[in-house]
Structure formats: C-alpha cells, structure tokens
Design an enzyme around this catalytic site. Structure first.
Site, PDB file in Angstrom:
ATOM      1  N   CYS A 242      -8.947  -0.203   2.698  1.00 27.32           N
ATOM      2  CA  CYS A 242      -8.055   0.888   2.309  1.00 27.32           C
ATOM      3  C   CYS A 242      -6.804   0.307   1.646  1.00 27.32           C
ATOM      4  O   CYS A 242      -6.076  -0.492   2.253  1.00 27.32           O
ATOM      5  CB  CYS A 242      -7.677   1.712   3.538  1.00 27.32           C
ATOM      6  SG  CYS A 242      -6.359   2.902   3.193  1.00 27.32           S
TER       7      CYS A 242
ATOM      8  N   CYS B  39      -3.604   0.918   3.570  1.00 27.42           N
ATOM      9  CA  CYS B  39      -3.529   0.055   4.763  1.00 27.42           C
ATOM     10  C   CYS B  39      -3.087  -1.344   4.352  1.00 27.42           C
ATOM     11  O   CYS B  39      -2.284  -1.981   5.053  1.00 27.42           O
ATOM     12  CB  CYS B  39      -4.878  -0.017   5.480  1.00 27.42           C
ATOM     13  SG  CYS B  39      -5.271   1.449   6.446  1.00 27.42           S
TER      14      CYS B  39
ATOM     15  N   ASN C  23      -1.928  15.970  -1.409  1.00 26.05           N
ATOM     16  CA  ASN C  23      -3.221  16.405  -1.930  1.00 26.05           C
ATOM     17  C   ASN C  23      -4.288  16.189  -0.870  1.00 26.05           C
ATOM     18  O   ASN C  23      -4.320  15.147  -0.215  1.00 26.05           O
ATOM     19  CB  ASN C  23      -3.565  15.611  -3.192  1.00 26.05           C
ATOM     20  CG  ASN C  23      -2.658  15.955  -4.356  1.00 26.05           C
ATOM     21  OD1 ASN C  23      -2.351  17.128  -4.574  1.00 26.05           O
ATOM     22  ND2 ASN C  23      -2.207  14.954  -5.104  1.00 26.05           N
TER      23      ASN C  23
ATOM     24  N   HIS D 210      -0.930  10.584   2.551  1.00 20.71           N
ATOM     25  CA  HIS D 210       0.295  10.217   1.833  1.00 20.71           C
ATOM     26  C   HIS D 210       0.961  11.477   1.316  1.00 20.71           C
ATOM     27  O   HIS D 210       0.305  12.458   0.974  1.00 20.71           O
ATOM     28  CB  HIS D 210       0.011   9.246   0.684  1.00 20.71           C
ATOM     29  CG  HIS D 210      -1.080   9.679  -0.247  1.00 20.71           C
ATOM     30  ND1 HIS D 210      -2.413   9.548   0.048  1.00 20.71           N
ATOM     31  CD2 HIS D 210      -1.035  10.248  -1.481  1.00 20.71           C
ATOM     32  CE1 HIS D 210      -3.141  10.010  -0.944  1.00 20.71           C
ATOM     33  NE2 HIS D 210      -2.332  10.452  -1.892  1.00 20.71           N
TER      34      HIS D 210
END
Ligand code: AMP
Length: 114
Positions: free
Chosen positions: A4, A7, A87, A100
């Site tokens: 990710c 991450c 989103n 996020h």
C-alpha cells in the site's frame, strides 16, 4: 500493508515532506495537485476507505478533521473557504485503497463536483 503506497508513506518507506504528523495521522502534499492547496490527510494504520470504518475509528476521524481545520488555517485557506473530500469506491474515483481526506483550497471550487 506490504504494497500500500500510503502505508509506505506512513511508515517512512517512501519519503515525503509531511505538513503534519503525529503517532496516528500524517498529512502531505498531493503528488498531482488539483488546487493551489491540495493536502492529503491519512491515518497511519491501514483502513481501506470510508466503508471500512468502524465504531473504534470515531475518535480518529474526529482528529483527522481537527488536523484539516488546523492545516486550513496554516495554509491560509480558512477564510476564503475550502473543501474536505473522501472519495469512496469506483464511481467516486478512489484510486488509493487507504483512507484519505483531500483538503482542497486556494481557488473557487465548482459544485457539483464532476
Ligand atoms: P483518490 O483518487 O481519492 O484515491 O486520491 C488519491 C490521491 O493520491 C490522488 O490525488 C493522487 O494524486 C495522490 N497520490 C498518489 N500517490 C501519491 C504519492 N506518492 N504522494 C502524494 N500523493 C499521491
């Protein structure tokens, strides 16, 4: 999460110029800004998106909004206005599956969004 990208930013495997950081949250400038101020605020722990939030994340989400508020002041967009966007899923165009919040400001933002 091994692969990710957020991450990797959160744990320092990818270097970023953080505009805010504490033990649970990091904020950094978006790589492809769509407004003069475009900051991403993320939890350091991997949460794939809004639909993966649970009761235990209530405080964390509140803290993220307080970070957004503080950054809006710091980056001079508090008075003229700004937008916070999360989103979720394909129709919204979520491209990174790590929760996020976009903090957008510094220009007139159209409504409704495209
Ligand atoms: P979303 O489309 O809502 O999932 O937003 C993902 C955002 O992450 C996009 O605005 C990208 O420009 C941004 N982004 C992707 N990779 C990076 C990165 N390494 N550093 C900063 N922003 C990134």
């Amino acid at each position: 999460m091994e692969n990710c990208i957020f991450c990797k930013i959160a744990d320092g495997r990818i270097k970023t110029d953080a505009v805010y950081e504490d033990d649970k949250i990091i904020a950094f400038k978006d790589l492809n800004p769509v407004a003069p101020v475009h900051i991403l605020i993320i939890p350091k722990a991997h949460i794939s998106g809004v639909m993966a939030l649970t009761e235990k994340d209530k405080t964390l989400v509140g803290e993220i909004f307080l970070v957004a508020r503080s950054l809006a002041e710091q980056f001079g967009i508090a008075d003229n206005g700004f937008r916070i966007v999360a989103n979720s899923g394909e129709n919204a165009g979520q491209s990174v599956p790590h929760l996020h919040f976009h903090l957008l400001g510094g220009r007139k933002l159209g409504w409704p969004p495209g």
